[in-house]
Every structure is written in structure tokens, then in C-alpha cells.
Design an enzyme around this catalytic site. Sequence first.
Site, PDB file in Angstrom:
ATOM      1  NE  ARG A 146     -68.116   8.480 -36.219  1.00  0.00           N
ATOM      2  CZ  ARG A 146     -68.788   8.838 -37.313  1.00  0.00           C
ATOM      3  NH1 ARG A 146     -68.403   9.891 -38.009  1.00  0.00           N
ATOM      4  NH2 ARG A 146     -69.818   8.129 -37.716  1.00  0.00           N
ATOM      5  CG  ASP A 154     -60.859  16.436 -41.936  1.00  0.00           C
ATOM      6  OD1 ASP A 154     -61.061  16.238 -40.736  1.00  0.00           O
ATOM      7  OD2 ASP A 154     -61.770  16.519 -42.772  1.00  0.00           O
ATOM      8  NE  ARG A 199     -70.144  12.611 -48.531  1.00  0.00           N
ATOM      9  CZ  ARG A 199     -70.754  11.530 -48.055  1.00  0.00           C
ATOM     10  NH1 ARG A 199     -71.684  10.935 -48.779  1.00  0.00           N
ATOM     11  NH2 ARG A 199     -70.431  11.047 -46.873  1.00  0.00           N
ATOM     12  CD  GLU A 274     -71.268   8.081 -44.670  1.00  0.00           C
ATOM     13  OE1 GLU A 274     -71.344   9.288 -44.982  1.00  0.00           O
ATOM     14  OE2 GLU A 274     -71.544   7.152 -45.486  1.00  0.00           O
ATOM     15  CG  ASP A 306     -70.787  16.465 -42.247  1.00  0.00           C
ATOM     16  OD1 ASP A 306     -69.881  17.212 -41.811  1.00  0.00           O
ATOM     17  OD2 ASP A 306     -70.605  15.274 -42.488  1.00  0.00           O
ATOM     18  CD  GLU A 490     -65.229  16.052 -35.137  1.00  0.00           C
ATOM     19  OE1 GLU A 490     -65.613  15.840 -36.294  1.00  0.00           O
ATOM     20  OE2 GLU A 490     -65.789  15.560 -34.132  1.00  0.00           O
ATOM     21  CD  GLU A 505     -75.087  12.475 -39.284  1.00  0.00           C
ATOM     22  OE1 GLU A 505     -76.060  12.675 -40.023  1.00  0.00           O
ATOM     23  OE2 GLU A 505     -73.991  12.038 -39.686  1.00  0.00           O
TER      24      GLU A 505
END
Length: 530
Positions: A146, A154, A199, A274, A306, A490, A505
Site C-alpha cells: 500500500r 523508511d 507533518r 489516509e 504509529d 514490513e 490500521e
Amino acid sequence: MATKTNPVFWSFLLIFTVLLSCKEERQIKRESPGDLFPGLFEAVQSAGIFPDSKTFTDCVPKRDPHKILEDFKKEKGKPGFDLKKFAEKNFELPEHAGEEYKTNIKAGVEPHINELWNVLTRKPDKYVQYSSLISLPYSYVVPGGRFREVYYWDSYFTMLGLEESRRIDLVENMVNNFAYLIRTYGFIPNGNRTYYLTRSQPPYFSLMLQLLMNNKAGKADSVLIANRDVLEKEYHFWMNTVNEKDTASAHVVRLQDSVVLNRYFDAGDWPREEAYHEDITTAAQSTGSKADAYRQLRSGAESGWDFSSRWFADASNLRTIRTTDIIPVDLNCLLYNLEMTLVKAYNREGDKKAREHMQRQADRRKRAVIQYCWDNKTGWFRDYNWRKQQQTGILSLAGVYPLYFGLASEGQAARVAVMLNSQFLKAGGLVSTLQNTGQQWDAPNGWAPLQWMAIKGLMEYKKNALAAEIADRWSRQNIRVFNKTGKLLEKYNVTDTTLIAGGGEYPNQDGFGWTNGVLLKILRMDLQKK
């Protein structure tokens, strides 16, 4: 040749400057999907017609937004109106990065990673009107799944792998893209999307620059000097404040003894586009105002963690998130490195006054991190809650950052190593925190960037045996999953290596940029357990 007295020259220069300014202003004020489609955006995101809230934010309208909105207003009240069909008719849906790639497991994990660089690389972007994508002038690597755009922190860990693959061309392109973003917007957004323009993310640009300098034999000084203005602009973004009389303003917190440290702070106080549905749900459960809840969630997203119990008032519930109350140890270590990189730049240019000033800033920050974040009782570096004027109760892998950047004493490093070995090290690597909250940046999950910061931090203090053990367990878990699934993920469940990581999420993503980078770096290291 034009001279200072030539009016034609100065008229042309004025026109060119205005046009350039207008072009930059148009880009800076690019509207996000929520701005372009008021009413329709909220309807789509609230209805949950796409399983992932990020899908609609990344859609590209097929025609003028005003015409789409006019049709929506006309049709939405009619019997049988189908919102999903309306969206699919008027928008091009995004693809998942790398979803068509087929893995040859038998070839092994290193050839897989080297092939994936090409799969995950995006060519310089062409500007697409009304797209949320911020076009970048050079090629870059996306994380995968995604995450179909570049992400700030990253990318540093992705670059570690690109370095091992000798793709310094891509490293340089990505550094140049980030420099472009800073020069254009004054900071590096979370990712190159318009909905991220409120941000940033953990400030790793100075580390990226150092990595590039290390691979530019004979040109390191010129690379540093060419990007001095970029370093200064990013520093200004983190250190700029609205009102010097406030205890806390934007990213800056002033403590009682006039010490200045930093926090994460998103400029927005509305739901993340998002993650619109998720934020609406969390804010509804919050005991405070919805605007404050949205800012706390957004600021947590800026941290990259997050979400995690690091930010929670009660250590377990997302609805108690208080990110802006926290002075994070990792953020301030990163800003210390930014300050020291500026010291080096000023020294190269012979600017003694600027060098001495920035060295004082770095020295003050180092002392403050030790003063406010070192917990002698547990032998760990903790985040500091500036409102409560005490350290938080959460032990997290952010505590290894003072080792990575050399802020810790030998004694402190030794105690951190003991805690890592006894509390954080699991069968598949290091767990992010000791709390199991269901959030993805808590137990039982482990993440590639935190493994790397711990491994290198330990090596800075000659704790090679523990560093090697962490590297071995983490890489074995990566390869174990790869051999079963053909994917690098990930994040990983490091406590029970038979299970996949969960929480968060969205589903666990494959690809995956920073996992690829850190794993390849580990596999190429000559790290003996001695």
C-alpha cells in the site's frame, strides 16, 4: 551582455523571479483529496467502500473535480445511488507496489532483494493534475504494498541495502529528492503526498547525507557543502517556534531550566485523510476534544511509531494518546546528529562563528538527553513527559539511540546491553516495547530499523557478541518467512516465530524496503560473536 544599468535585463529578471515564485507557491499550496472533494471525500471514507482508507486518497480523478462534485450532488439523493460505483466510474484506483512480482524462492534471499530494487523503483514523476502524489524529479524506491510513494525515514534503511547492492546512483537520486522537498516545502513530508504536508517523520536526512558522502570518494566535502542549506532548512523546521514565551510551541519544548528539546507535532487537527475512518472512531472514544485527539494521532504518525504505548497516557489504549506531551529520546538523538553534521559543514566552510554556535547547541542537547532521559534505576533511556515533569513508564527500543549516536557513557551502554539481552531479545530478534497492546509498534512485533539501530549502537561500544546475536536471530526470522512465503515483510512477530506480526490500521505489508535494506546489510556484515 546585460549590466546593472540595463532596464531590459532587470525587467526580465523580475518577471522570471515572479514566475518562479508563483510556480513554487502553486506547488506548496497543492490541495489534498479532502480539499478537492468536500462532501464526497467524507462520504466515501465514512462508508468504508474500500477496505483500506488509503485507497481513495491515492485515487486519481478522471476529470475535473468540480464536475465530479456537481454530479455527486445531483445523483447522491436519487434512489439506487451506488457510491462505490460512482467512485470507480470517476476515479482511477491505485495499484499495490510490487503486487505482480513473482518470487523465485530457490534463487535465495539476496538475489530476491537485488531484483526487488528494480520492482520497487519509481522513475521521475510526471506531474498529474489533481493527483495527491507530489512529483519528484529523480527516481526513488518505495517500501511496497500500500506504500506506493517514498517515505522519509523508511528510505534511510532502504539506502543501507542499496549501498550493499552498489546502487549508489539510486542513493544519490533519493538524497536529491529529499533535498528538493526541503527546498520546496521547508521540510521533508511523511511521504510525497499532499495529505502528508502537515507533518514530517524522524529526521534521518543527515544520516542519508553521511551515507552518500561515504560513497563519494574525493567528493564528500562538496556533497556536504552543496546540501548545507538543506540541513539548515530542516533544522529550522524542527527548531522554529511561534511564541518564545510558550513552554511548548510546534516541535519545541522549553523545560524549566531553559533547556530546549523537541517533540513530534503535526500542524493539523483534523482526521488524517489516509486513515479517516480510523481517526473518527478513535476521536469519538477520546475523553478530550476531537481536535486534540486528531492532533495527537497525527503527531504519533509523524514519529513513525504509529502506534505504540510510548504515546499512551494509560500505556494500553489508543484513545489516551498524548504524543505531544512526550519528549522522545530518539528524536532528540537524531537532531543531535543533525546539529553535529552542521558543525562539520560550517567547519568545512571555515565559518567559525556558526560552527561554535552549533557545537554549543549540540552539547546542550547531549547533556539534556542524559539529564532528562537516562533512568539510572532501570539502566535505560526513557522518553520524558514534559507536562508531568517525569520520565514515562514505557521501555522501548528508542532507548538504543543514545548508543547509536555515541551520547551514552560506557557504563550506561553496558547497562543498556544488559536490558536488551534480558528484556527485549526474543527468538526472532528485538521486540519494540515490553507492552502488548495490540498496536503494531508494541510487543510481540519487531521492526527492521530498530534492529539496525540497536545492532550498530552496540557495536559503537564494542558489544559485538550481543549485536551478532540480535543480527542472527533477526535475519533467521526474515529468511524463515521468506522460504515459506517468498516475501520479506514490513514487520515480524519476534516472540512466536511461527506467527505473523499483527496490529495496526492495515494488514502486514510485503515488499519491503527497509526490511530488504537491513537484512542485506546484516548478511554482508563480518560480525563475529566475540
